[in-house]
Design an enzyme around this catalytic site. Structure first.
Site, PDB file in Angstrom:
ATOM      1  N   THR A 183       0.910  -1.091   0.075  1.00 25.49           N
ATOM      2  CA  THR A 183       0.116  -0.130  -0.044  1.00 25.49           C
ATOM      3  C   THR A 183       0.939   1.304  -0.112  1.00 25.49           C
ATOM      4  O   THR A 183       1.751   1.391   0.828  1.00 25.49           O
ATOM      5  CB  THR A 183      -0.916   0.091   1.206  1.00 25.49           C
ATOM      6  OG1 THR A 183      -1.874  -1.009   1.119  1.00 25.49           O
ATOM      7  CG2 THR A 183      -1.708   1.395   1.117  1.00 25.49           C
ATOM      8  N   PHE A 185       1.330   5.057   0.609  1.00 18.93           N
ATOM      9  CA  PHE A 185       0.848   6.217   1.360  1.00 18.93           C
ATOM     10  C   PHE A 185       1.560   7.583   0.971  1.00 18.93           C
ATOM     11  O   PHE A 185       2.660   7.659   0.641  1.00 18.93           O
ATOM     12  CB  PHE A 185       0.821   5.949   2.903  1.00 18.93           C
ATOM     13  CG  PHE A 185       0.316   4.813   3.543  1.00 18.93           C
ATOM     14  CD1 PHE A 185      -1.260   4.890   4.240  1.00 18.93           C
ATOM     15  CD2 PHE A 185       0.720   3.479   3.268  1.00 18.93           C
ATOM     16  CE1 PHE A 185      -1.756   4.087   4.914  1.00 18.93           C
ATOM     17  CE2 PHE A 185      -0.306   2.509   3.882  1.00 18.93           C
ATOM     18  CZ  PHE A 185      -1.224   2.900   4.643  1.00 18.93           C
TER      19      PHE A 185
END
Length: 285
Positions: A183, A185
């Site tokens: 992921t 960010f």
């Protein structure tokens, strides 16, 4: 990890994230800046942005895309609306663990709780055991809730840090269906990033007139640049109108990138440079 030495003078800073301690957002927050820091969890993405805007937090981290699930549209929409600057990015390796209360075994489990994307990423495990998946607000919050309720027929999918924080016993590690689960960010701040010579990425959103060929003409302004991401998003203030979200490999101050951005700004009916910031070169977690 973003170096904020010149702006923070070695002082501890606060980084906001969405979720409970032990969430993957907290892992991103712990790796967002170079100095000793405290982290603070908030219930929603909007609350994270508001905390940074008001100075309650020095920085914030929000997930913008997952390598398996794709774009996180709520963040993209928020970035197009806020006046905050993206000053960096953190890429977190998402390694899910199956956990339960101490003494609970696999045969005891009837249902498994976690955030919906985490459940979706672990379908092989869940189907193999015929468990009932139950969606919750976030991964670490599921572990926290299970520790408080004491249910012995339930398990949680979350990070190993969540297991440590809430006294869970890890029954299995790396239970995700695919190993390439990351992921990305974005790091938000009230100020622009410091100048540096490291590889950069530039992110922008724009909209064009609903005229045949005009989108292609606008995108042609970016020819010769490496676009690492491009996607369209429905505008929330106008039906059947769309925003284009683009990530460019390069610094907005580079002459070629600056010229291309100027061309987009001339043609677009709306455009915003979300940030031009150091690109993440490593993963964490």
């Amino acid at each position: 990890m973003t170096d904020v030495a010149s702006t923070q003078a070695g002082a501890a800073v606060t980084v906001a994230f969405q979720g409970n301690p032990g969430a993957y957002g907290e892992i991103a927050a712990l790796n967002a800046v170079a100095h000793t820091q405290t982290t603070c969890g908030y219930a929603t993405f909007h609350e994270v942005a508001r905390a940074v805007e008001t100075g309650e937090a020095d920085y914030g981290v929000l997930p913008v895309e997952n390598s398996l699930m794709g774009a996180i549209h709520q963040t993209i929409d928020l970035l197009s609306e806020t006046d905050l600057h993206v000053i960096g990015e953190v890429v977190v390796r998402v390694s899910h663990c199956l956990m339960a209360l101490p003494g609970v075994e696999l045969a005891d489990i009837r249902k498994v709780l976690s955030q919906q994307p985490a459940l979706d990423q672990c379908t092989t495990l869940i189907r193999r055991h015929n468990w009932r998946p139950v969606a919750a607000h976030d991964t670490a919050g599921s572990a926290k809730d299970l520790a408080l309720r004491g249910a012995r027929d339930e398990a949680v999918i979350a990070s190993s840090r969540a297991a440590e924080l809430y006294g869970m016993n890890i029954l299995a590690r790396e239970v995700e269906d695919e190993p390439f689960n990351y992921t990305r960010f974005m790091i938000l701040a009230r100020h622009e990033p410091e100048r540096s010579d490291v590889p950069h990425k530039t992110s922008l959103v724009f909209a064009v007139r609903h005229t045949p060929g005009f989108l292609v003409e606008t995108l042609n302004e970016l020819r010769g640049l490496n676009l690492s991401r491009i996607e369209s998003r429905p505008r929330r203030d106008r039906a059947w109108s769309y925003l284009m979200y683009v990530d460019i490999e390069g610094d907005a101050r580079d002459p070629q990138v600056a010229q291309a951005l100027a061309g987009v700004l001339r043609k677009a009916s709306y455009a915003k440079i979300i940030g031009s910031y150091p690109r993440a070169l490593d993963t964490v977690g």
